[in-house]
Design a protein around this motif. Structure first.
Motif, PDB file in Angstrom:
ATOM      1  N   GLU A  26       0.855  -1.208   0.000  1.00  0.00           N
ATOM      2  CA  GLU A  26       0.000   0.000   0.000  1.00  0.00           C
ATOM      3  C   GLU A  26       0.879   1.242   0.000  1.00  0.00           C
ATOM      4  OE1 GLU A  26      -2.523  -0.184   3.450  1.00  0.00           O
ATOM      5  OE2 GLU A  26      -4.084  -1.305   2.398  1.00  0.00           O
ATOM      6  N   LYS A  27       1.891   1.223   0.858  1.00  0.00           N
ATOM      7  CA  LYS A  27       2.804   2.369   0.948  1.00  0.00           C
ATOM      8  C   LYS A  27       3.523   2.599  -0.370  1.00  0.00           C
ATOM      9  CE  LYS A  27       4.241   3.136   5.686  1.00  0.00           C
ATOM     10  NZ  LYS A  27       5.091   2.506   6.688  1.00  0.00           N
ATOM     11  N   CYS A  28       3.853   1.514  -1.045  1.00  0.00           N
ATOM     12  CA  CYS A  28       4.545   1.614  -2.342  1.00  0.00           C
ATOM     13  C   CYS A  28       3.613   2.220  -3.408  1.00  0.00           C
ATOM     14  CB  CYS A  28       4.968   0.232  -2.835  1.00  0.00           C
ATOM     15  SG  CYS A  28       6.282  -0.525  -1.884  1.00  0.00           S
ATOM     16  N   GLY A  29       2.306   2.088  -3.190  1.00  0.00           N
ATOM     17  CA  GLY A  29       1.340   2.588  -4.171  1.00  0.00           C
ATOM     18  C   GLY A  29       1.173   1.652  -5.359  1.00  0.00           C
ATOM     19  N   VAL A  30       1.159   0.343  -5.095  1.00  0.00           N
ATOM     20  CA  VAL A  30       1.018  -0.604  -6.212  1.00  0.00           C
ATOM     21  C   VAL A  30      -0.350  -0.445  -6.878  1.00  0.00           C
ATOM     22  CG1 VAL A  30       2.550  -2.280  -5.111  1.00  0.00           C
ATOM     23  CG2 VAL A  30       0.087  -2.553  -4.887  1.00  0.00           C
ATOM     24  N   ASP A  31      -0.454  -0.837  -8.128  1.00  0.00           N
ATOM     25  CA  ASP A  31      -1.677  -0.636  -8.894  1.00  0.00           C
ATOM     26  C   ASP A  31      -2.741  -1.687  -8.574  1.00  0.00           C
ATOM     27  OD1 ASP A  31      -0.835   1.630 -10.571  1.00  0.00           O
ATOM     28  OD2 ASP A  31       0.720   0.216 -11.188  1.00  0.00           O
ATOM     29  N   TYR A  32      -2.324  -2.940  -8.519  1.00  0.00           N
ATOM     30  CA  TYR A  32      -3.234  -4.064  -8.255  1.00  0.00           C
ATOM     31  C   TYR A  32      -2.467  -5.127  -7.472  1.00  0.00           C
ATOM     32  CZ  TYR A  32      -6.153  -2.183 -12.028  1.00  0.00           C
ATOM     33  OH  TYR A  32      -6.937  -1.367 -12.804  1.00  0.00           O
ATOM     34  N   LEU A  33      -3.197  -5.975  -6.770  1.00  0.00           N
ATOM     35  CA  LEU A  33      -2.600  -7.197  -6.217  1.00  0.00           C
ATOM     36  C   LEU A  33      -3.062  -8.347  -7.110  1.00  0.00           C
ATOM     37  CD1 LEU A  33      -3.292  -6.634  -2.393  1.00  0.00           C
ATOM     38  CD2 LEU A  33      -1.151  -6.197  -3.654  1.00  0.00           C
ATOM     39  N   HIS A  34      -2.123  -9.111  -7.615  1.00  0.00           N
ATOM     40  CA  HIS A  34      -2.439 -10.231  -8.519  1.00  0.00           C
ATOM     41  C   HIS A  34      -2.732 -11.479  -7.681  1.00  0.00           C
ATOM     42  CE1 HIS A  34      -2.159 -12.394 -12.390  1.00  0.00           C
ATOM     43  NE2 HIS A  34      -1.557 -13.362 -11.699  1.00  0.00           N
ATOM     44  N   ILE A  35      -3.912 -12.055  -7.905  1.00  0.00           N
ATOM     45  CA  ILE A  35      -4.350 -13.195  -7.093  1.00  0.00           C
ATOM     46  C   ILE A  35      -4.527 -14.412  -7.991  1.00  0.00           C
ATOM     47  CG2 ILE A  35      -6.049 -13.979  -5.401  1.00  0.00           C
ATOM     48  CD1 ILE A  35      -4.648 -11.318  -4.658  1.00  0.00           C
ATOM     49  N   ASP A  36      -3.707 -15.409  -7.790  1.00  0.00           N
ATOM     50  CA  ASP A  36      -3.766 -16.630  -8.603  1.00  0.00           C
ATOM     51  C   ASP A  36      -4.717 -17.645  -7.974  1.00  0.00           C
ATOM     52  OD1 ASP A  36      -1.938 -16.208 -10.803  1.00  0.00           O
ATOM     53  OD2 ASP A  36      -0.368 -16.098  -9.280  1.00  0.00           O
ATOM     54  N   ILE A  37      -5.758 -17.984  -8.725  1.00  0.00           N
ATOM     55  CA  ILE A  37      -6.725 -18.980  -8.266  1.00  0.00           C
ATOM     56  C   ILE A  37      -6.553 -20.225  -9.133  1.00  0.00           C
ATOM     57  CG2 ILE A  37      -9.181 -19.461  -7.894  1.00  0.00           C
ATOM     58  CD1 ILE A  37      -8.382 -17.040  -6.292  1.00  0.00           C
ATOM     59  N   MET A  38      -6.205 -21.329  -8.516  1.00  0.00           N
ATOM     60  CA  MET A  38      -5.967 -22.577  -9.264  1.00  0.00           C
ATOM     61  C   MET A  38      -6.842 -23.678  -8.685  1.00  0.00           C
ATOM     62  SD  MET A  38      -1.826 -22.447  -9.533  1.00  0.00           S
ATOM     63  CE  MET A  38      -0.962 -20.891  -9.846  1.00  0.00           C
ATOM     64  N   ASP A  39      -7.315 -24.570  -9.560  1.00  0.00           N
ATOM     65  CA  ASP A  39      -8.291 -25.570  -9.100  1.00  0.00           C
ATOM     66  C   ASP A  39      -7.784 -27.005  -9.138  1.00  0.00           C
ATOM     67  OD1 ASP A  39      -8.235 -26.071 -11.813  1.00  0.00           O
ATOM     68  OD2 ASP A  39     -10.390 -25.875 -12.125  1.00  0.00           O
ATOM     69  N   GLY A  40      -6.497 -27.191  -9.422  1.00  0.00           N
ATOM     70  CA  GLY A  40      -5.964 -28.556  -9.456  1.00  0.00           C
ATOM     71  C   GLY A  40      -6.389 -29.334 -10.691  1.00  0.00           C
ATOM     72  N   VAL A  41      -7.170 -28.713 -11.569  1.00  0.00           N
ATOM     73  CA  VAL A  41      -7.646 -29.386 -12.787  1.00  0.00           C
ATOM     74  C   VAL A  41      -7.124 -28.643 -14.018  1.00  0.00           C
ATOM     75  CG1 VAL A  41      -9.672 -30.128 -14.105  1.00  0.00           C
ATOM     76  CG2 VAL A  41      -9.711 -30.188 -11.600  1.00  0.00           C
ATOM     77  N   PHE A  42      -7.469 -27.377 -14.107  1.00  0.00           N
ATOM     78  CA  PHE A  42      -6.940 -26.591 -15.234  1.00  0.00           C
ATOM     79  C   PHE A  42      -5.424 -26.508 -15.140  1.00  0.00           C
ATOM     80  CE2 PHE A  42      -5.753 -22.508 -17.252  1.00  0.00           C
ATOM     81  CZ  PHE A  42      -6.095 -22.854 -18.550  1.00  0.00           C
ATOM     82  N   VAL A  43      -4.931 -26.385 -13.915  1.00  0.00           N
ATOM     83  CA  VAL A  43      -3.483 -26.491 -13.650  1.00  0.00           C
ATOM     84  C   VAL A  43      -3.305 -27.455 -12.476  1.00  0.00           C
ATOM     85  CG1 VAL A  43      -2.848 -24.197 -14.506  1.00  0.00           C
ATOM     86  CG2 VAL A  43      -3.551 -24.448 -12.133  1.00  0.00           C
ATOM     87  N   GLN A  44      -2.145 -28.037 -12.395  1.00  0.00           N
ATOM     88  CA  GLN A  44      -1.924 -29.082 -11.382  1.00  0.00           C
ATOM     89  C   GLN A  44      -1.514 -28.509 -10.034  1.00  0.00           C
ATOM     90  OE1 GLN A  44      -2.558 -32.454 -12.187  1.00  0.00           O
ATOM     91  NE2 GLN A  44      -3.488 -31.269 -13.843  1.00  0.00           N
ATOM     92  N   ASN A  45      -2.150 -27.473  -9.586  1.00  0.00           N
ATOM     93  CA  ASN A  45      -1.752 -26.862  -8.323  1.00  0.00           C
ATOM     94  C   ASN A  45      -2.985 -26.223  -7.686  1.00  0.00           C
ATOM     95  OD1 ASN A  45      -0.077 -25.943  -6.274  1.00  0.00           O
ATOM     96  ND2 ASN A  45       0.941 -24.369  -7.496  1.00  0.00           N
ATOM     97  N   TYR A  46      -2.907 -25.973  -6.400  1.00  0.00           N
ATOM     98  CA  TYR A  46      -3.956 -25.260  -5.682  1.00  0.00           C
ATOM     99  C   TYR A  46      -3.283 -24.073  -5.009  1.00  0.00           C
ATOM    100  CZ  TYR A  46      -6.383 -29.726  -6.069  1.00  0.00           C
ATOM    101  OH  TYR A  46      -6.966 -30.871  -6.544  1.00  0.00           O
ATOM    102  N   THR A  47      -3.861 -22.904  -5.136  1.00  0.00           N
ATOM    103  CA  THR A  47      -3.217 -21.750  -4.482  1.00  0.00           C
ATOM    104  C   THR A  47      -4.225 -20.995  -3.631  1.00  0.00           C
ATOM    105  OG1 THR A  47      -3.451 -20.663  -6.613  1.00  0.00           O
ATOM    106  CG2 THR A  47      -1.223 -21.375  -5.988  1.00  0.00           C
TER     107      THR A  47
END
Ligand code: DX5
Ligand code: ZN
Length: 222
Positions: A26-47
């Protein structure tokens, strides 16, 4: 010169110091926070998941850039706490009904983004250009942080910029995600990228403090 947008990738943040990381960003003034949503099917991971998004929205006013790596998102979008000013990307390869997804995202006042995997050709985005704010060009195969840039990624960014400009969509931005290191960020910017997902290879590098890494990355891609 167009402005660059920086989106730190929260799956790369230290989960035991998450609140401190968000406050620092927040202090840095970033534009967005990138949130990776994975389902273990489309990709082999859960986040990260639906509760993570809800809690983050109540903790900070930084808008979210939600990257959905899930199968059939059109049936599932309603489960996500999408706020006005967020960005939401759905994958071309994962979607049963891309238009329906993009319409839903736009109806929430958020920005719709169409994401494509490294092997997917640029021209698949053409039918959707009226409905999207940006395209997300994956520069690694989605699923894991800490991978190496897929060969041909810089050429693909150039090709995408050429395609968008040629079709009269200069305003549609290009987001890049995967091994967006300090050095790769410079090359990606040159190739035509506007929005940079900054993960373990830049903003969340273990080599320096978060705020130091952020301002260095900003200098590289500005
Ligand atoms: C990859 C994820 C990225 C990842 C990028 O599937 O979508 O957001 O965190 O970070 P690095 O810099 O580790 O490639
Ligand atoms: Zn991502």
């Amino acid at each position: 010169m167009k402005r660059s947008y920086i989106c730190p990738s929260m799956m790369c943040a230290d989960m035991f110091c998450l609140g401190e990381a968000v406050k620092a960003l927040e202090k840095c003034g970033v534009d967005y926070l990138h949130i990776d949503i994975m389902d273990g099917v489309f990709v082999q991971n859960y986040t990260l998941g639906t509760d993570y998004i809800k809690n983050l929205h109540s903790f900070t006013d930084i808008p979210l850039d939600i990257h959905l790596m899930i199968t059939d998102p059109s049936d599932k979008l309603e489960r996500f706490d999408i706020k006005e000013n967020d960005l939401v990307s759905v994958h071309f390869e994962a979607s049963n009904d891309i238009s329906k997804c993009l319409d839903y995202i736009n109806s929430k006042g958020a920005g719709a983004i169409l994401a494509i995997n490294p092997k997917t050709p640029c021209d698949v985005v053409i039918p959707y250009l009226d409905k999207i704010k940006g395209v997300l060009v994956m520069t690694v195969n989605p699923g894991y942080a800490g991978q190496k840039l897929v060969e041909g990624s810089l050429e693909k960014i150039k090709e995408m910029r050429h395609l968008l400009d040629g079709a009269g969509y200069e305003n549609v931005f290009i987001e890049v995600d995967g091994n967006v290191s300090f050095e790769n960020g410079v090359l990606m910017k040159k190739a035509g990228a506007d929005m940079f997902v900054a993960g373990s290879s830049s903003v969340f590098t273990k080599q320096m403090m978060l705020n130091e890494a952020y301002s260095r990355f900003k200098d590289y891609v500005k």
